[in-house]
Design a protein around this motif. Structure first.
Motif, mmCIF file in Angstrom:
data_model
loop_
_atom_site.group_PDB
_atom_site.id
_atom_site.type_symbol
_atom_site.label_atom_id
_atom_site.label_comp_id
_atom_site.label_asym_id
_atom_site.label_seq_id
_atom_site.Cartn_x
_atom_site.Cartn_y
_atom_site.Cartn_z
ATOM 1 N N ASN A 1 0.740 -6.792 -15.017
ATOM 2 C CA ASN A 1 1.279 -6.284 -13.701
ATOM 3 C C ASN A 1 1.614 -7.852 -12.804
ATOM 4 N N ARG B 1 -5.380 -3.933 -0.625
ATOM 5 C CA ARG B 1 -5.384 -3.315 -1.695
ATOM 6 C C ARG B 1 -4.107 -3.746 -2.491
ATOM 7 N N ILE B 2 -4.124 -3.503 -3.863
ATOM 8 C CA ILE B 2 -2.897 -3.801 -4.567
ATOM 9 C C ILE B 2 -1.642 -2.879 -4.617
ATOM 10 N N VAL B 3 -0.575 -3.232 -4.418
ATOM 11 C CA VAL B 3 0.422 -2.437 -4.825
ATOM 12 C C VAL B 3 1.618 -3.268 -5.649
ATOM 13 N N LEU B 4 2.542 -2.489 -6.214
ATOM 14 C CA LEU B 4 3.541 -3.147 -7.075
ATOM 15 C C LEU B 4 5.052 -3.753 -6.151
ATOM 16 N N TYR C 1 6.461 1.131 -3.338
ATOM 17 C CA TYR C 1 6.567 2.385 -2.946
ATOM 18 C C TYR C 1 5.040 2.986 -2.926
ATOM 19 N N THR C 2 4.803 4.032 -2.073
ATOM 20 C CA THR C 2 3.634 4.594 -2.091
ATOM 21 C C THR C 2 3.785 5.909 -1.325
ATOM 22 N N ALA D 1 -3.438 6.388 3.428
ATOM 23 C CA ALA D 1 -4.418 5.183 4.652
ATOM 24 C C ALA D 1 -3.205 4.196 4.747
ATOM 25 N N LYS D 2 -2.720 3.504 3.882
ATOM 26 C CA LYS D 2 -1.884 2.563 4.400
ATOM 27 C C LYS D 2 -0.554 2.895 4.954
ATOM 28 N N GLN E 1 -2.729 11.156 -1.420
ATOM 29 C CA GLN E 1 -3.548 9.599 -1.597
ATOM 30 C C GLN E 1 -4.452 9.509 -0.360
ATOM 31 N N SER E 2 -5.657 8.831 -0.623
ATOM 32 C CA SER E 2 -6.659 8.462 0.124
ATOM 33 C C SER E 2 -7.442 9.608 0.743
HETATM 34 C C1 LIG Z 1 -2.318 -2.768 -10.721
HETATM 35 C C2 LIG Z 1 -2.341 -1.839 -9.277
HETATM 36 C C3 LIG Z 1 -1.109 -1.461 -8.849
HETATM 37 C C4 LIG Z 1 -1.194 -0.374 -7.981
HETATM 38 N N1 LIG Z 1 0.271 -0.086 -7.427
HETATM 39 C C5 LIG Z 1 0.276 1.073 -6.258
HETATM 40 C C6 LIG Z 1 1.638 1.154 -5.909
HETATM 41 O O1 LIG Z 1 2.463 0.384 -6.245
HETATM 42 N N2 LIG Z 1 1.562 2.180 -4.815
HETATM 43 C C7 LIG Z 1 0.325 2.687 -4.367
HETATM 44 O O2 LIG Z 1 0.573 3.328 -3.361
HETATM 45 N N3 LIG Z 1 -0.847 2.353 -4.890
HETATM 46 C C8 LIG Z 1 -0.733 1.422 -5.765
HETATM 47 N N4 LIG Z 1 -1.939 1.057 -6.305
HETATM 48 C C9 LIG Z 1 -3.104 1.818 -5.916
HETATM 49 C C10 LIG Z 1 -3.674 0.960 -4.501
HETATM 50 O O3 LIG Z 1 -4.125 -0.085 -4.918
HETATM 51 C C11 LIG Z 1 -4.331 1.861 -3.635
HETATM 52 O O4 LIG Z 1 -5.678 2.358 -4.329
HETATM 53 C C12 LIG Z 1 -3.985 2.992 -3.291
HETATM 54 O O5 LIG Z 1 -2.567 3.074 -2.808
HETATM 55 C C13 LIG Z 1 -4.468 3.673 -1.831
HETATM 56 O O6 LIG Z 1 -4.768 2.726 -0.722
HETATM 57 P P1 LIG Z 1 -4.901 3.235 0.559
HETATM 58 O O7 LIG Z 1 -6.012 4.215 0.691
HETATM 59 O O8 LIG Z 1 -5.153 2.019 1.352
HETATM 60 O O9 LIG Z 1 -3.604 3.880 1.296
HETATM 61 C C14 LIG Z 1 -2.150 0.129 -7.339
HETATM 62 C C15 LIG Z 1 -3.516 -0.509 -8.015
HETATM 63 C C16 LIG Z 1 -3.591 -1.341 -9.065
HETATM 64 C C17 LIG Z 1 -4.624 -1.727 -9.284
#
Ligand SMILES: Cc1cc2nc3c(=O)[nH]c(=O)nc-3n(C[C@H](O)[C@H](O)[C@H](O)COP(=O)(O)O)c2cc1C
Length: 234
Positions: free
Chosen positions: A44, A62-65, A79-80, A85-86, A143-144
């Motif tokens: 990643n 937290r991690i996103v892409l 994207y999410t 939460a975020k 989510q969350s």
């Molecule tokens: C490698 C990796 C990539 C991720 N990519 C995304 C992403 O692109 N979008 C997303 O919403 N969450 C992604 N997640 C999950 C988030 O880290 C997080 O758990 C989730 O978005 C919920 O976060 P929140 O409750 O703060 O909104 C990824 C996690 C990992 C470990």
């Protein structure tokens, strides 16, 4: 375990930033991103840690892409679920800080900026490009939100297939089906106001510079001033 006093990283690549800093940090950022992406040393390489502001006042990370970089505009997209939460934090306080770290290249990029929804068209386009499981998952996961068990989460798949009136037998046969994008799922575009590039340097004399500019967002109108740059001590 090896002797913890033994250095595991020598910062010996020595490829710093240009002596004369470019007007915008984005071409260097994009070239670093592309190099990491093309060589794919880790799965990643587009992962970034994003911090938003929780209502309790603490940053929340937290991690996103990262799925798009627009060097001309000076913006990036991820994207999410807008209801996670975020998503809610960004609706309330549309400011984010992100950091990329490419350890193999001794490079770090920090970006702070203002956040808006990506356009419906780009969210649709990206959603349609995702694997079937991910498209279904966007409907399945609130989510969350808490859930009593993993089994309960998996059982929601059946409800979603019925709710969307998807062809269950095609799915059972492993065929792809059209899944609409959920209204609560899409992109966020971060318009950078501050970008810091960090390159590991020989003898730990790292190279570091920050660029700042003003960004004004008024509804759909987004305007940005010119970048100004400063080299920083590491
Ligand atoms: C490698 C990796 C990539 C991720 N990519 C995304 C992403 O692109 N979008 C997303 O919403 N969450 C992604 N997640 C999950 C988030 O880290 C997080 O758990 C989730 O978005 C919920 O976060 P929140 O409750 O703060 O909104 C990824 C996690 C990992 C470990």
């Amino acid at each position: 375990m090896s002797d913890p006093s033994t250095p595991i990283h020598f910062y010996d690549q020595g490829e710093g930033l240009p002596d004369s800093l470019p007007d915008s940090p984005f071409p260097i950022f994009k070239s670093w991103f592309d190099e990491a992406w093309e060589k794919r040393i880790t799965p990643n390489t587009n992962a970034m840690t994003i911090s938003t502001l929780h209502e309790d006042g603490f940053p929340d990370s937290r991690i996103v892409l990262c799925k798009d970089i627009d060097p001309d505009q000076g913006s990036i997209v991820f994207y999410t679920n807008y209801n996670g939460a975020k998503g809610k934090q960004l609706a309330e306080r549309p400011f984010a800080s992100v950091v990329f770290h490419w350890d193999e290249y001794e490079r770090q990029v920090r970006i702070r900026g203002q956040v808006v929804h990506a356009t419906e068209e780009e969210s649709d386009r990206y959603f349609a490009s995702r694997r079937l499981e991910s498209r279904l998952g966007a409907w399945i996961s609130d989510q969350s939100q808490p859930i009593e068990s993993r089994q309960a989460l998996l059982e929601k798949a059946g409800e979603v297939i019925a709710h969307l009136n998807l062809d269950a037998s095609a799915l059972m046969n492993g065929e792809d089906v059209v899944v609409p994008r959920p209204p609560h799922w899409g992109g966020f575009r971060i318009h950078a106001q501050s970008v810091e590039l960090w390159a590991g340097g020989v003898g730990r004399i790292h190279d570091r510079a920050r660029w700042n500019r003003a960004v004004t967002i008024n509804g759909d109108e987004i305007s940005a001033g010119a970048w100004s740059s400063t080299r920083l001590q590491p």
